[in-house]
Design a protein around this motif. Structure first.
Motif: not given
Length: 316
Positions: A213-219
């Motif tokens: 999830x944190x990767x999608x948040x960063x994107x």
């Protein structure tokens, strides 16, 4: 952190104590002993001579008494004398430990320097041509038997092309370039045998971290793909890779038996094997305990690296 380190060091000492008793017992239960071998090799030695030697060396005592005597000797700093090589164990182990460290550290460095970037690139472009080629390379590396690969390298580079010697370590006092020629083939064999596994682990770890999830948040915050990969994905993806590296790190000190035997490289693997087969108790015990101690130390180092990679991990 200090309390954690003290607790882990106490656990390591306890494991080593238990492991030393198990190893000593297993070696002691092997058929025959050094005196029996001497009796079979020397027709002039009588049974009475053999009995006197067993009493002198304490081999007639129960195994637990022999273990306690050996442990007290080791704690005093005396690792004993090697019967096979007719020299103190410490003087024998140190050069061979260095030979294994030299061989395995070079191969481990190359086995990490090649697959880590390839695995990251393959995971960043899943199902691309590069990803398929990386998977094919990984499966080929995992499937190749080390002894068969070593023989192929000897046939190609030593017999056919004549670029490198087939085995040996060079003469004493040889130049660095000459030693490098003897080192090239065993390092290449170990590197090629390890690349496939590291490549698969790296690719799988990066793919798994990229789905969080944190990767999608960063994107969603507008970070570029490069920023997400370097700043968020890689650090978390390295945790399982560190575990695999720590397990392989233990091989630095236990040696690669098959490779060392085929290429005639006098390292820890071949030394421990020769000691066990020759009933050289002191050398076998010292070599196995040294390999176990350094493997446990590598696992402790890996746990500390986990906390550095992931701030959520705390040993307070």
């Amino acid at each position: 952190m200090a309390a954690y380190l003290l607790r882990r060091l106490a656990e390591i000492l306890a494991v080593l104590a238990l492991l030393s008793f198990v190893i000593y017992g297993l070696i002691g239960l092997m058929p025959g002993d050094p005196i029996d071998l001497m009796l079979s090799a020397d027709p002039d030695m009588t049974a009475a001579d053999a009995q006197r030697l067993k009493e002198l060396m304490g081999l007639d005592r129960p195994i637990h008494e022999r273990y306690l005597a050996w442990a007290a000797q080791v704690l005093s700093g005396d690792l004993g004398y090697s019967r096979l090589f007719a020299q103190p164990v410490t003087e024998l182990l140190l050069p061979r430990l260095w030979n294994s460290v030299l061989l395995m550290s070079l191969s481990l460095f190359l086995a990490l320097a090649i697959p880590l970037p390839l695995g990251v690139i393959a995971a960043a472009r899943p199902h691309s041509l590069f990803d398929h080629l990386a998977n094919l390379t990984a499966f080929a590396g995992i499937s190749i038997a080390p002894f068969w690969l070593a023989i192929l390298l000897i046939l190609l580079f030593a017999v056919t092309l004549g670029w490198f010697p087939a085995s040996g370590m060079g003469e004493t006092g040889a130049s660095l370039l000459e030693k490098a020629r003897y080192l090239a083939l065993p390092v290449l064999a170990l590197t090629l045998a390890s690349v496939g596994g590291f490549l698969r682990f790296t690719r799988a770890a990066v793919l798994e971290a990229g789905r969080q999830d944190y990767v999608r948040t960063a994107a969603a915050k507008g970070l570029s793909e490069r920023q997400i990969l370097i700043g968020h994905v890689l650090r978390n993806a390295m945790i399982p890779v560190v575990t695999v590296v720590a397990l392989n790190f233990g091989m630095l000190f236990s040696g690669a038996l098959i490779t060392e035997t085929i290429f005639g490289w006098l390292g820890m693997g071949k030394t421990i094997y020769d000691a066990i087969m020759g009933n050289d108790y002191n050398l076998a015990l010292a070599g196995l305990m040294l390999a176990a101690a350094l493997t446990l130390a590598a696992n402790l180092l890996a746990d500390l690296v986990y906390a550095w990679l992931d701030p959520r991990i705390s040993y307070q």
